[in-house]
Design a protein around this motif. Structure first.
Motif, PDB file in Angstrom:
ATOM      1  N   CYS A   1       0.765  -1.229  -0.024  1.00 37.57           N
ATOM      2  CA  CYS A   1      -0.195  -0.078  -0.164  1.00 37.57           C
ATOM      3  C   CYS A   1       0.802   1.325   0.018  1.00 37.57           C
ATOM      4  N   GLY A   2       1.814   1.291   0.966  1.00 35.66           N
ATOM      5  CA  GLY A   2       2.731   2.372   0.875  1.00 35.66           C
ATOM      6  C   GLY A   2       3.517   2.523  -0.367  1.00 35.66           C
ATOM      7  N   ASP A   3       3.879   1.504  -1.182  1.00 31.87           N
ATOM      8  CA  ASP A   3       4.469   1.648  -2.511  1.00 31.87           C
ATOM      9  C   ASP A   3       3.763   2.029  -3.455  1.00 31.87           C
ATOM     10  N   ASN A   4       2.408   2.244  -3.510  1.00 31.87           N
ATOM     11  CA  ASN A   4       1.360   2.694  -4.516  1.00 31.87           C
ATOM     12  C   ASN A   4       1.753   3.884  -5.079  1.00 31.87           C
ATOM     13  N   PRO A   5       2.332   3.967  -6.201  1.00 27.66           N
ATOM     14  CA  PRO A   5       2.669   5.129  -7.180  1.00 27.66           C
ATOM     15  C   PRO A   5       1.284   5.969  -7.653  1.00 27.66           C
ATOM     16  N   PHE A   6       0.167   5.418  -7.559  1.00 26.37           N
ATOM     17  CA  PHE A   6      -0.921   5.762  -8.100  1.00 26.37           C
ATOM     18  C   PHE A   6      -2.032   6.056  -7.029  1.00 26.37           C
ATOM     19  N   PRO A   7      -1.698   6.932  -5.828  1.00 26.40           N
ATOM     20  CA  PRO A   7      -2.936   7.115  -4.880  1.00 26.40           C
ATOM     21  C   PRO A   7      -3.904   8.035  -5.622  1.00 26.40           C
ATOM     22  N   LEU A   8      -5.188   8.026  -5.031  1.00 27.54           N
ATOM     23  CA  LEU A   8      -6.329   8.326  -5.716  1.00 27.54           C
ATOM     24  C   LEU A   8      -6.933   7.278  -6.630  1.00 27.54           C
ATOM     25  N   VAL A   9      -6.153   7.060  -7.834  1.00 30.79           N
ATOM     26  CA  VAL A   9      -6.503   6.079  -8.787  1.00 30.79           C
ATOM     27  C   VAL A   9      -6.534   4.909  -8.250  1.00 30.79           C
ATOM     28  N   ILE A  10      -5.482   4.333  -7.561  1.00 27.84           N
ATOM     29  CA  ILE A  10      -5.759   3.104  -6.716  1.00 27.84           C
ATOM     30  C   ILE A  10      -5.619   3.651  -5.336  1.00 27.84           C
ATOM     31  N   PRO A  11      -6.992   3.633  -4.779  1.00 29.54           N
ATOM     32  CA  PRO A  11      -7.178   4.114  -3.358  1.00 29.54           C
ATOM     33  C   PRO A  11      -6.881   3.461  -2.265  1.00 29.54           C
ATOM     34  N   CYS A  12      -5.618   3.578  -2.056  1.00 31.74           N
ATOM     35  CA  CYS A  12      -4.883   2.853  -0.693  1.00 31.74           C
ATOM     36  C   CYS A  12      -5.204   3.407   0.424  1.00 31.74           C
ATOM     37  N   HIS A  13      -5.780   4.761   0.447  1.00 31.04           N
ATOM     38  CA  HIS A  13      -6.315   5.092   1.710  1.00 31.04           C
ATOM     39  C   HIS A  13      -7.674   4.419   2.252  1.00 31.04           C
TER      40      HIS A  13
ATOM     41  N   LEU B   1      -6.569   3.942  12.313  1.00 36.72           N
ATOM     42  CA  LEU B   1      -6.250   4.435  10.941  1.00 36.72           C
ATOM     43  C   LEU B   1      -4.998   4.002  10.085  1.00 36.72           C
ATOM     44  N   GLY B   2      -4.147   3.302  11.093  1.00 39.83           N
ATOM     45  CA  GLY B   2      -3.175   2.776  10.290  1.00 39.83           C
ATOM     46  C   GLY B   2      -1.927   3.868   9.621  1.00 39.83           C
ATOM     47  N   GLY B   3      -1.136   3.500   8.840  1.00 34.17           N
ATOM     48  CA  GLY B   3      -0.337   4.476   8.234  1.00 34.17           C
ATOM     49  C   GLY B   3      -0.922   4.837   6.907  1.00 34.17           C
ATOM     50  N   PHE B   4       0.196   5.616   6.100  1.00 31.11           N
ATOM     51  CA  PHE B   4      -0.440   6.194   4.885  1.00 31.11           C
ATOM     52  C   PHE B   4       0.972   6.400   4.199  1.00 31.11           C
ATOM     53  N   ALA B   5       1.287   6.079   2.966  1.00 26.30           N
ATOM     54  CA  ALA B   5       2.424   6.504   2.230  1.00 26.30           C
ATOM     55  C   ALA B   5       3.816   6.303   2.905  1.00 26.30           C
ATOM     56  N   HIS B   6       3.578   5.109   3.874  1.00 23.97           N
ATOM     57  CA  HIS B   6       5.059   4.885   4.425  1.00 23.97           C
ATOM     58  C   HIS B   6       5.161   5.982   5.878  1.00 23.97           C
ATOM     59  N   HIS B   7       4.049   6.316   5.929  1.00 26.77           N
ATOM     60  CA  HIS B   7       4.219   7.327   7.362  1.00 26.77           C
ATOM     61  C   HIS B   7       3.058   7.023   8.249  1.00 26.77           C
ATOM     62  N   GLY B   8       3.503   6.473   9.441  1.00 26.98           N
ATOM     63  CA  GLY B   8       2.755   6.142  10.552  1.00 26.98           C
ATOM     64  C   GLY B   8       2.343   7.062  11.550  1.00 26.98           C
ATOM     65  N   GLU B   9       3.207   8.351  11.513  1.00 30.67           N
ATOM     66  CA  GLU B   9       3.018   8.991  12.718  1.00 30.67           C
ATOM     67  C   GLU B   9       2.065  10.380  12.348  1.00 30.67           C
ATOM     68  N   ALA B  10       1.423  10.800  13.257  1.00 27.53           N
ATOM     69  CA  ALA B  10       0.570  11.978  13.232  1.00 27.53           C
ATOM     70  C   ALA B  10       1.248  13.096  12.281  1.00 27.53           C
ATOM     71  N   GLY B  11       0.555  13.731  11.401  1.00 29.73           N
ATOM     72  CA  GLY B  11       1.144  14.915  10.697  1.00 29.73           C
ATOM     73  C   GLY B  11       0.256  14.769   8.879  1.00 29.73           C
ATOM     74  N   PHE B  12       0.885  15.418   8.307  1.00 28.58           N
ATOM     75  CA  PHE B  12       0.441  15.757   6.676  1.00 28.58           C
ATOM     76  C   PHE B  12      -0.279  14.386   6.200  1.00 28.58           C
ATOM     77  N   PHE B  13       0.412  13.432   6.164  1.00 27.83           N
ATOM     78  CA  PHE B  13       0.161  12.387   5.364  1.00 27.83           C
ATOM     79  C   PHE B  13      -1.185  11.597   6.017  1.00 27.83           C
ATOM     80  N   LEU B  14      -1.335  11.228   7.380  1.00 33.19           N
ATOM     81  CA  LEU B  14      -2.264  10.827   8.172  1.00 33.19           C
ATOM     82  C   LEU B  14      -3.655  11.824   7.938  1.00 33.19           C
ATOM     83  N   ASP B  15      -3.435  13.178   7.846  1.00 38.03           N
ATOM     84  CA  ASP B  15      -4.436  14.050   7.848  1.00 38.03           C
ATOM     85  C   ASP B  15      -4.996  14.029   6.261  1.00 38.03           C
ATOM     86  N   VAL B  16      -4.057  13.688   5.447  1.00 35.74           N
ATOM     87  CA  VAL B  16      -4.631  13.733   3.872  1.00 35.74           C
ATOM     88  C   VAL B  16      -5.433  12.321   3.992  1.00 35.74           C
TER      89      VAL B  16
END
Length: 161
Positions: free
Chosen positions: A109-121, A129-144
């Motif tokens: 999921c974190g390696d997905n080069p096409f987020p939105l198109v391949i909706p890994c969120h 919530l889990g992580g997002f785009a190889h980011h597990g800590e609070a901040g920008f990516f989890l806010d996205v």
């Protein structure tokens, strides 16, 4: 570096194209300078992504570069089967696609080069919530990720019974 950088409700989105296909979508902070699309494909991708922000139910019709390992592509195909407004845990997705490890699914999921198109969120942790785009800590990516999930959930009709 990007063939287009467009505004998003949570910041910016960078778009990379090449060889007639979309090669990458990247979430960027709001301070990132915009870049006008430099090709027909970049323009098409920018328009479809902007349209998603208003109408997530309409989906995407973009040529994707043949990236990823066979396992990653299996995970990404499984992600694409998750309905709009729905979520699966990493473990549930692993079971659906016959994978051994929820952790390996999370890595793909974190390696997905096409987020939105391949909706890994739409893939979340068993206890949150889990992580997002190889980011597990609070901040920008989890806010996205939170924004995307809320955006898709709010577009789903419901009936009072």
């Amino acid at each position: 570096m990007y063939n287009a950088v467009i505004d998003a409700p949570f910041g910016k989105v960078g778009i990379r194209t090449g060889e007639g296909a979309l090669r990458e979508i990247v979430y960027l902070p709001a301070a990132t300078p915009g870049v006008a699309p430099d090709s027909e494909l970049a323009e098409r991708a920018a328009a479809q992504i902007a349209h998603y922000f208003a109408h997530p139910e309409d989906g995407f019709d973009l040529p994707l570069a043949a990236l990823g390992t066979p396992f990653q592509r299996r995970v990404w195909d499984g992600i694409c089967a998750i309905s709009l407004g729905g979520v699966l845990t990493y473990g549930e997705l692993a079971k659906r696609i016959g994978a051994v490890s929820p952790r390996a699914v999370g890595q793909a999921c974190g390696d997905n080069p096409f987020p939105l198109v391949i909706p890994c969120h739409r893939v979340v942790g068993a206890n949150g919530l889990g992580g997002f785009a190889h980011h597990g800590e609070a901040g920008f990516f989890l806010d996205v990720k939170r924004w995307l999930l809320a955006h898709e959930a709010s577009s789903q009709p419901f009936e009072l019974q």
